[in-house]
Design a protein around this motif. Structure first.
Motif, short mmCIF file in Angstrom:
data_model
loop_
_atom_site.label_atom_id
_atom_site.label_comp_id
_atom_site.label_asym_id
_atom_site.label_seq_id
_atom_site.Cartn_x
_atom_site.Cartn_y
_atom_site.Cartn_z
N SER A 125 0.83 -1.20 0.00
CA SER A 125 0.00 0.00 0.00
C SER A 125 0.87 1.26 0.00
O SER A 125 0.58 2.23 -0.71
CB SER A 125 -0.93 0.00 1.22
N MET A 126 1.93 1.24 0.80
CA MET A 126 2.85 2.39 0.83
C MET A 126 3.48 2.61 -0.54
O MET A 126 3.61 3.74 -1.01
CB MET A 126 3.93 2.16 1.88
N LYS A 127 3.88 1.51 -1.18
CA LYS A 127 4.45 1.61 -2.52
C LYS A 127 3.47 2.26 -3.47
O LYS A 127 3.83 3.16 -4.25
CB LYS A 127 4.83 0.21 -3.02
N GLN A 128 2.20 1.84 -3.40
CA GLN A 128 1.18 2.40 -4.29
C GLN A 128 0.95 3.87 -4.02
O GLN A 128 0.74 4.66 -4.95
CB GLN A 128 -0.12 1.61 -4.14
N SER A 129 1.00 4.26 -2.75
CA SER A 129 0.85 5.68 -2.41
C SER A 129 1.93 6.52 -3.08
O SER A 129 1.66 7.58 -3.63
CB SER A 129 0.91 5.87 -0.88
N VAL A 130 3.16 6.03 -3.01
CA VAL A 130 4.28 6.76 -3.63
C VAL A 130 4.10 6.82 -5.15
O VAL A 130 4.27 7.88 -5.76
CB VAL A 130 5.63 6.10 -3.27
N LEU A 131 3.72 5.69 -5.76
CA LEU A 131 3.55 5.65 -7.20
C LEU A 131 2.38 6.52 -7.67
O LEU A 131 2.37 6.99 -8.83
CB LEU A 131 3.33 4.20 -7.67
N ASN A 132 1.41 6.77 -6.79
CA ASN A 132 0.24 7.57 -7.15
C ASN A 132 0.48 9.07 -7.05
O ASN A 132 -0.37 9.87 -7.45
CB ASN A 132 -0.95 7.19 -6.27
N LEU A 133 1.62 9.48 -6.48
CA LEU A 133 1.94 10.90 -6.44
C LEU A 133 2.10 11.44 -7.86
O LEU A 133 2.72 10.79 -8.70
CB LEU A 133 3.24 11.13 -5.67
N HIS A 134 1.57 12.62 -8.12
CA HIS A 134 1.70 13.16 -9.49
C HIS A 134 3.06 13.81 -9.70
O HIS A 134 3.41 14.16 -10.83
CB HIS A 134 0.55 14.12 -9.81
N ILE A 135 3.84 13.97 -8.62
CA ILE A 135 5.24 14.39 -8.71
C ILE A 135 6.09 13.22 -8.24
O ILE A 135 5.88 12.71 -7.14
CB ILE A 135 5.52 15.62 -7.83
N ARG A 136 7.01 12.78 -9.07
CA ARG A 136 7.89 11.68 -8.65
C ARG A 136 8.91 12.21 -7.65
O ARG A 136 9.69 13.12 -7.98
CB ARG A 136 8.60 11.07 -9.86
N PRO A 137 8.94 11.65 -6.44
CA PRO A 137 9.92 12.13 -5.45
C PRO A 137 11.33 11.65 -5.79
O PRO A 137 11.51 10.61 -6.44
CB PRO A 137 9.43 11.50 -4.15
N ASP A 138 12.32 12.43 -5.36
CA ASP A 138 13.72 12.04 -5.54
C ASP A 138 14.21 11.21 -4.36
O ASP A 138 15.23 10.53 -4.45
CB ASP A 138 14.59 13.30 -5.68
N TYR A 139 13.47 11.32 -3.24
CA TYR A 139 13.83 10.56 -2.04
C TYR A 139 12.56 10.32 -1.24
O TYR A 139 11.64 11.16 -1.23
CB TYR A 139 14.84 11.35 -1.19
N VAL A 140 12.50 9.17 -0.59
CA VAL A 140 11.32 8.80 0.20
C VAL A 140 11.76 8.48 1.62
O VAL A 140 12.72 7.72 1.82
CB VAL A 140 10.59 7.58 -0.41
N ILE A 141 11.06 9.06 2.59
CA ILE A 141 11.33 8.74 3.99
C ILE A 141 10.05 8.15 4.59
O ILE A 141 8.96 8.64 4.37
CB ILE A 141 11.81 9.96 4.80
N LEU A 142 10.24 7.04 5.33
CA LEU A 142 9.10 6.30 5.86
C LEU A 142 9.25 6.09 7.36
O LEU A 142 10.37 6.07 7.89
CB LEU A 142 8.99 4.93 5.18
N ASP A 143 8.12 5.92 8.02
CA ASP A 143 8.13 5.67 9.46
C ASP A 143 8.39 4.18 9.71
O ASP A 143 7.47 3.37 9.66
CB ASP A 143 6.80 6.11 10.08
N ALA A 144 9.64 3.86 9.94
CA ALA A 144 10.06 2.50 10.32
C ALA A 144 9.62 1.42 9.33
O ALA A 144 9.21 0.32 9.72
CB ALA A 144 9.55 2.17 11.72
N MET A 145 9.70 1.73 8.05
CA MET A 145 9.35 0.75 7.00
C MET A 145 10.28 0.92 5.81
O MET A 145 10.84 2.00 5.60
CB MET A 145 7.90 0.95 6.55
#
Length: 255
Positions: A150-170
């Motif tokens: 689900s977290m992966k899908q949330s990132v992929l659904n962003l209309h701006i591709r992030p250059d870096y992703v920070i997650l809460d203990a995942m």
């Protein structure tokens, strides 16, 4: 000379130190001293919140690969409940987010505060995405794997591709540089914003579910295993929204 009442009312209307307050500091009247102490306490608390806000902004900025790169914060809500989806969110915030002063780990905020901040985050975020992971997926895999997907899908659904992703203990399977942050929702503004969006969206979902199944009290416990909820499951049995891989539902179905 202004009355104690006038001074008290004036202090209640301002949030920053002003020149006229120098006289208030030396006023010996008991009522003025009390009003001044109250204002100072409120002012110091607000300054602490502002300092924490800037610390969170600086923390997020430390992951930028360049001045113009985008950092996305990701978090979830609902890994522990016996019913309902796990909800995740990804958020990219602007560099200056003064409107989000006070944004904190969703568990530290009231339901009303979360709802208000969720609206503000949606208004000012450069991009955000919320994903609902169905109970069927949770039961097919497990809650940890379902949350990661689900977290992966949330990132992929962003209309701006992030250059870096920070997650809460995942950590999630994406081809974007990432960091798993212990207590990330306390350290990072972007992760805290994601936690608020996820929690608020899930609460709204469970409130709607309550209208369909009022006997379970989903609007009260959001699907967590409270005494009220466990008694309702025992009396009425599980719904299609209950996680069949979770105890005590798993044992109840096997009987």
């Amino acid at each position: 000379m202004k009355t104690v009442k006038e001074i008290t009312m004036h202090l209640q209307q301002v949030s920053n130190f002003e020149e006229w307050m120098k006289e208030i500091e030396n006023d010996e009247r008991a009522g003025v001293k009390k009003a001044w102490a109250s204002w100072l306490n409120r002012y110091e608390k607000q300054q602490k919140i502002i300092e924490e806000h800037h610390a969170k902004l600086a923390f997020d900025a430390s992951f930028k690969l360049s001045k113009d790169s985008y950092v996305a914060g990701v978090d979830e809500a609902g890994r522990g409940p016996l019913a309902g989806p796990v909800v995740t969110a990804a958020v990219i915030l602007p560099e200056n987010c003064e409107e989000l002063v006070g944004v904190n780990d969703s568990k530290q905020l009231s339901k009303l505060q979360r709802a208000e901040f969720a609206n503000t985050i949606k208004q000012y975020a450069l991009s955000y995405a919320i994903h609902f992971q169905d109970v069927e997926v949770i039961d097919t895999f497990n809650i940890y794997e379902a949350t990661k997907q689900s977290m992966k899908q949330s990132v992929l659904n962003l209309h701006i591709r992030p250059d870096y992703v920070i997650l809460d203990a995942m950590e999630i399977p994406i081809d974007i540089p990432q960091s798993s942050i212990i207590k990330g929702d306390v350290k990072s503004l972007a992760i805290a914003a994601a936690s608020i969006l996820a929690k608020n969206a899930r609460d709204e979902y469970m409130e709607q579910l309550h209208k369909e199944f009022p006997q379970y009290g989903f609007d009260q416990h959001a699907g967590y295993g409270t005494k009220q909820h466990l008694e309702a499951i025992e009396k009425f049995g599980p719904t299609i929204h209950h996680r069949k891989s979770f105890e005590p539902i798993k044992t109840l179905i096997l009987k």
